[in-house]
Design an enzyme around this catalytic site. Structure first.
Site, PDB file in Angstrom:
ATOM      1  N   ARG A 125       0.743  -0.935  -0.243  1.00  0.00           N
ATOM      2  CA  ARG A 125      -0.165  -0.096  -0.090  1.00  0.00           C
ATOM      3  C   ARG A 125       0.547   1.402  -0.030  1.00  0.00           C
ATOM      4  O   ARG A 125       1.189   2.569  -0.434  1.00  0.00           O
ATOM      5  CB  ARG A 125      -0.862   0.154   1.346  1.00  0.00           C
TER       6      ARG A 125
ATOM      7  N   TYR B  40     -13.486  20.518 -12.907  1.00  0.00           N
ATOM      8  CA  TYR B  40     -13.979  19.656 -12.676  1.00  0.00           C
ATOM      9  C   TYR B  40     -14.513  19.374 -11.917  1.00  0.00           C
ATOM     10  O   TYR B  40     -15.006  19.036 -10.626  1.00  0.00           O
ATOM     11  CB  TYR B  40     -12.784  18.248 -12.977  1.00  0.00           C
TER      12      TYR B  40
ATOM     13  N   ASP C  84      -5.016  21.652 -11.463  1.00  0.00           N
ATOM     14  CA  ASP C  84      -5.315  20.725 -12.593  1.00  0.00           C
ATOM     15  C   ASP C  84      -4.897  21.149 -13.960  1.00  0.00           C
ATOM     16  O   ASP C  84      -5.051  21.436 -14.470  1.00  0.00           O
ATOM     17  CB  ASP C  84      -7.184  20.844 -12.382  1.00  0.00           C
TER      18      ASP C  84
ATOM     19  N   LYS D 230      -5.985  10.617 -18.004  1.00  0.00           N
ATOM     20  CA  LYS D 230      -6.100  11.241 -19.276  1.00  0.00           C
ATOM     21  C   LYS D 230      -4.887  10.336 -20.361  1.00  0.00           C
ATOM     22  O   LYS D 230      -4.625   9.669 -20.808  1.00  0.00           O
ATOM     23  CB  LYS D 230      -6.071  12.859 -20.029  1.00  0.00           C
TER      24      LYS D 230
HETATM   25  C1  LIG Z   1     -11.005  12.721 -15.602  1.00  0.00           C
HETATM   26  C2  LIG Z   1     -10.888  14.737 -14.893  1.00  0.00           C
HETATM   27  C3  LIG Z   1     -10.472  14.297 -13.606  1.00  0.00           C
HETATM   28  C4  LIG Z   1     -10.161  13.102 -12.748  1.00  0.00           C
HETATM   29  O1  LIG Z   1     -10.044  11.958 -13.795  1.00  0.00           O
HETATM   30  P1  LIG Z   1     -10.372  10.477 -13.508  1.00  0.00           P
HETATM   31  O2  LIG Z   1      -8.563   9.482 -13.210  1.00  0.00           O
HETATM   32  O3  LIG Z   1     -11.649  10.313 -14.510  1.00  0.00           O
HETATM   33  O4  LIG Z   1     -10.795  10.277 -12.059  1.00  0.00           O
HETATM   34  C5  LIG Z   1      -9.624  15.785 -12.968  1.00  0.00           C
HETATM   35  N1  LIG Z   1      -9.652  16.096 -13.309  1.00  0.00           N
HETATM   36  C6  LIG Z   1     -10.081  16.614 -14.759  1.00  0.00           C
HETATM   37  C7  LIG Z   1     -10.028  17.894 -15.722  1.00  0.00           C
HETATM   38  C8  LIG Z   1     -10.488  15.840 -15.600  1.00  0.00           C
HETATM   39  O5  LIG Z   1     -10.733  15.637 -17.271  1.00  0.00           O
END
Ligand SMILES: *Cc1c(COP(=O)(O)O)cnc(C)c1O
Length: 397
Positions: A64, A117, A189, A214
């Site tokens: 972990r 987001y 972010d 992503k």
């Molecule tokens: C998809 C996304 C997230 C969250 O990511 P997950 O891996 O789907 O939990 C956070 N911020 C942005 C801008 C995103 O596009």
């Protein structure tokens, strides 16, 4: 020159390929293998005691806390973002919650960009508020003006640039500067740029995190989050992840590393195809405006030009005032643009986008239907033709 100095002088393309891999005189696989484990066995009590003190990379004591696969990814990602360390999470949203929970406590006030987001906003609303944190949203175009909203108990400014539905580009250096001057932590972010076209830490931000799901993983086959920071905040960020028991799966970390290796060839292609599509869309009569940071029609375009070195494949389109049924006809017949959430994979996607109902600090100026497009790695001509046929369906009454 030490070998570390030589490594850090290498170009990013080279570092994306080499970082987090065994270096020097080794014979073995190219990739750091997946360490699938919970328990680690130690040869004697002295080693057991040593390994169980602290969470530093290399202290393999329990699955972990981290494994060699996790550390390899964190090292490569910290290098990409220009941080001194990174923490991995089981999803992008777990990175969001991990960042918030590391640097807020009851009685604090946090400022959150109005364009963040959606699920990050819901975390602030449903969790932070429940734990006694005062959450206030700010106009993402406020720049250094956000300084006027800082209170004596403000602990963090949390924002996203550009917003992944509205594409407003924030003045990161200005926000970071007023935050620093007031002892407030900033977290950005950075999912949109993938860390490839923007390094927020170099602009004065404290934490740059991403949904690595992503552009890092890049093949739409794993969930992963990553946050990079500097020395001063790393220990707290890591400790909080350990306290909450959040750990990225090692298979996922392996996939994240595999994605990073090809980032230098993928990102420019997303940029090129996305921008060509955006320009083509802008010339179409069915389109009211295109929200692509590399186009002057996008709020904050000048800031994008100053701070970013390129654009990813994600952008927005505001259509003319077609009704819902007509837009449905357009979307339903698309063959190359998949209808699904997420983005950053090799494939193109298109979803409806309705940011108006989410915002509270500012009013979204467009009432017409919006689309969010992710330009994948398919050929531009084929993608354009797919959209052109979609526009034919829009106009057939
Ligand atoms: C998809 C996304 C997230 C969250 O990511 P997950 O891996 O789907 O939990 C956070 N911020 C942005 C801008 C995103 O596009």
């Amino acid at each position: 020159m030490s070998s570390d100095d030589i490594t850090s002088k290498r170009s990013r393309a080279t570092r994306l390929v080499t970082r987090g891999r065994p270096s020097g005189d080794v014979s073995g696989p190219v990739n750091v293998p997946v360490t699938r484990t919970s328990t680690i066995l130690h040869p004697d009590l002295a080693t057991y005691d040593k390994k169980n003190a602290g969470y530093e990379a290399g202290k393999l004591n329990y699955g972990r806390i981290g494994t060699p696969t996790t550390w390899a990814l964190e090292e490569a990602f910290a290098d990409l973002e220009g941080g001194s360390g990174a923490v991995s999470y089981p999803s992008g949203l777990a990175a969001v919650s991990g960042v918030f929970m590391s640097f807020t406590k009851a009685g604090d006030h946090v400022l959150v960009g109005d364009n963040v987001y959606g699920p990050a906003r819901r975390f602030a609303e449903d969790v932070l508020k429940r734990f006694g944190v005062d959450v206030e949203y700010f106009d993402p175009m406020l720049g250094g003006g956000v300084g006027d909203m800082i209170r004596s108990n403000t602990s963090m400014i949390f924002f996203e640039s550009p917003g992944s539905h509205t594409f407003e580009v924030c003045d990161i250096p200005a926000i970071a500067e007023v935050a620093r001057a007031n002892g407030v932590i900033t977290a950005v972010d950075n999912t949109w740029s993938g860390g490839y076209y923007l390094r927020p830490l170099s602009l004065g931000v404290d934490i740059s995190f991403q949904a690595a799901t992503k552009y890092v993983v890049a093949h739409s086959d794993a969930m992963l989050g990553l946050a990079a920071t500097h020395d001063g905040l790393f220990a707290k960020l890591k400790e909080t992840a350990v306290r909450f028991g959040t750990c990225a799966g090692t298979e996922e970390c392996y996939l994240g590393l595999r994605g990073l290796r090809t980032m230098d060839v993928r990102m420019p292609r997303h940029f090129e195809t996305g921008l060509k599509l955006a320009e083509w869309l802008q010339s179409r009569p069915e389109v009211k405006t295109v929200l692509h940071p590399a186009l002057p029609s996008c709020p904050g375009h000048g800031i994008w030009k100053r701070d970013f070195t390129g654009a990813s494949g994600l952008f927005g389109v505001i259509l003319q005032d077609f009704d819902k049924e007509t837009v449905r006809r357009m979307i339903d017949g698309l063959e190359l643009f998949g209808l699904g959430d997420s983005w950053g994979g090799y494939e193109s996607l298109l979803t409806p986008s309705r940011p108006a109902g989410i915002r509270t600090a500012t009013k979204w100026p467009h009432t017409e239907p919006g689309l969010r497009i992710h330009a994948g790695l398919e050929a531009f001509d084929d993608l354009r033709d797919d959209l052109a046929r979609g526009f034919d369906r829009l106009r057939q009454d």
